[in-house]
Design a protein around this motif. Structure first.
Motif, PDB file in Angstrom:
ATOM      1  N   SER A 112       0.832  -1.195   0.000  1.00  0.00           N
ATOM      2  CA  SER A 112       0.000   0.000   0.000  1.00  0.00           C
ATOM      3  C   SER A 112       0.869   1.247   0.000  1.00  0.00           C
ATOM      4  O   SER A 112       2.081   1.188   0.194  1.00  0.00           O
ATOM      5  CB  SER A 112      -0.939  -0.005   1.216  1.00  0.00           C
ATOM      6  N   ARG A 113       0.243   2.406  -0.185  1.00  0.00           N
ATOM      7  CA  ARG A 113       0.989   3.657  -0.236  1.00  0.00           C
ATOM      8  C   ARG A 113       0.166   4.775   0.383  1.00  0.00           C
ATOM      9  O   ARG A 113      -1.072   4.738   0.386  1.00  0.00           O
ATOM     10  CB  ARG A 113       1.335   4.024  -1.690  1.00  0.00           C
ATOM     11  N   SER A 144      -0.323   5.707  -9.532  1.00  0.00           N
ATOM     12  CA  SER A 144       0.822   5.316  -8.711  1.00  0.00           C
ATOM     13  C   SER A 144       2.084   5.988  -9.210  1.00  0.00           C
ATOM     14  O   SER A 144       2.313   6.133 -10.415  1.00  0.00           O
ATOM     15  CB  SER A 144       0.993   3.792  -8.750  1.00  0.00           C
ATOM     16  N   ALA A 147       5.454   3.538  -6.387  1.00  0.00           N
ATOM     17  CA  ALA A 147       5.620   2.974  -5.042  1.00  0.00           C
ATOM     18  C   ALA A 147       5.049   1.573  -4.946  1.00  0.00           C
ATOM     19  O   ALA A 147       5.471   0.773  -4.117  1.00  0.00           O
ATOM     20  CB  ALA A 147       4.950   3.875  -4.013  1.00  0.00           C
ATOM     21  N   LEU A 148       4.054   1.256  -5.790  1.00  0.00           N
ATOM     22  CA  LEU A 148       3.467  -0.070  -5.763  1.00  0.00           C
ATOM     23  C   LEU A 148       4.240  -1.003  -6.690  1.00  0.00           C
ATOM     24  O   LEU A 148       4.791  -0.575  -7.708  1.00  0.00           O
ATOM     25  CB  LEU A 148       2.002  -0.009  -6.201  1.00  0.00           C
TER      26      LEU A 148
END
Length: 372
Positions: A112-113, A144, A147-148
């Motif tokens: 998650s972020r 996104s 980061a994912l």
């Protein structure tokens, strides 16, 4: 079951339904899912629906993560190692939801972020007369920033929510990596009800629509006929029948199963469908017979509607054990039929630590942990 930041989650009795199946080479994740996390604010104790131009007072209120968090919480409370990929706002609501899921429920949020400057989606739910009315607000999270991960984690299973005309590459990736994909579906606002518009269905092991959805998608006038038609598309076609229970078909063997619903006093149906799917996923990964999976899914869903809220109401093994102890002594139940239907639970359930009914503490926002 919310804790302050940094504390370890305090769970009820630990039960691992996959304990006898686990091997050192198994994936660390049992179930992966992704979607939108809402902050749910639930008003309870309303005598009727709000009336235009008036002010209504609720006798109770609770807050909890909602949306895809309902499913993630239900899976985690049933002992499955659950991983969730979602966007969280960097506001207090997002921080609260993150802590409630990671610290309170033990859900893996490494995929998650937190999105700077994005506010958390919010749903206000008002429960009355066994129904609910909801008002939601939110904006789609920005794309996104890398980061994912490009691929979902290696997992035993994944849960997908299908929508007409939408295909998500991660579903195919998860299936190719060996995950069993379980799918539910929402109402088709286009009105076309075309299975061909659900391209990710071909990657799914199980499809779990309700009766109205199943009949529309298959152009049938019977939910059981709809399940048989859907079994041509997936291994397990499961159709929920509301107060009548659920019906399932194994498309590979032709086996069918039907389990009646448990009669309960329903307070709030929010999240019951998510809990049903979580129960069926648990039984499937554990290798239970088809009828046992249906019975367990129906039981967990029935327990959830007796409480308010989505993720708040997802049952733990302690709650299932307390229900089982009480139900066997309930004069309104047929004890022989009950033991025959739920005997498979005997080797799983912990000794009830508390009497039925159990009441979960309702978390809210704003309290700060005090130093001990």
């Amino acid at each position: 079951m919310t804790t302050a930041r940094g504390e370890q989650p305090q769970h009820d009795a630990e039960v691992d339904p996959l304990e006898r199946l686990r091997e050192p080479t198994d994936p660390a994740c049992d179930v992966f899912l992704t979607g939108t996390v809402f902050l749910d604010i639930i008003f309870t104790g309303l005598d009727s629906a709000p009336v235009r131009g008036t002010e209504s007072w609720a006798r109770g209120m609770g807050s909890s993560p909602g949306g895809v968090a309902n499913m993630a919480t239900a899976l985690a409370r049933l002992g499955l190692r659950t991983s969730l990929a979602a966007a969280f706002g960097d506001d207090h609501y997002g921080e609260y939801c993150w802590d409630a899921l990671e610290q309170g429920e033990g859900i893996d949020l490494s995929f998650s972020r937190t999105v700077p400057g994005w506010h958390s989606p919010v749903t206000v739910s008002m429960a009355y007369e066994g129904e609910r009315t909801m008002v939601s607000h939110g904006h789609e999270a920005p794309p996104s920033d890398g980061a994912l991960p490009a691929y979902p984690p290696h997992a035993r299973a994944a849960v997908a929510s299908l929508a007409p005309g939408r295909s998500e590459e991660w579903v195919a990736q998860a299936a190719r990596a060996g995950a069993e994909v379980f799918a539910d579906v929402g109402w088709d606002d286009t009105g076309r009800w075309d299975l061909a518009a659900l391209p990710d269905l071909e990657h799914c092991e199980a499809f779990l629509p309700n009766a109205a959805e199943a009949m529309r998608y298959t152009r049938t006038d019977c939910p059981r006929a709809a399940a048989r038609a859907l079994a041509d598309k997936v291994r397990y076609a499961v159709v929920t029948l509301g107060a009548e229970g659920a019906y399932a078909v194994d498309g590979a063997t032709g086996e069918t199963a039907e389990v009646p619903a448990i009669q309960v006093s329903a307070l709030d149906p929010t999240g019951a469908g998510d809990v049903f799917v979580a129960g069926f996923v648990t039984g499937t990964l554990a290798g239970w017979p088809l009828a046992d999976r249906l019975a367990f899914a129906g039981l967990t869903a029935a327990l959830s509607v007796q409480e308010f809220g989505g993720s708040l109401s997802a049952p733990t093994w302690d709650e299932i054990a307390a229900w089982w102890q009480r139900a066997q002594g309930d004069a309104r139940q047929d004890p022989e039929a009950l033991r025959g239907r739920y005997a498979f639970l005997e080797h799983l359930l912990p000794a009830p630590a508390r009497p039925w009914p159990l009441r979960r503490a309702v978390p809210t926002i704003g309290f700060r942990a005090t130093a001990s």
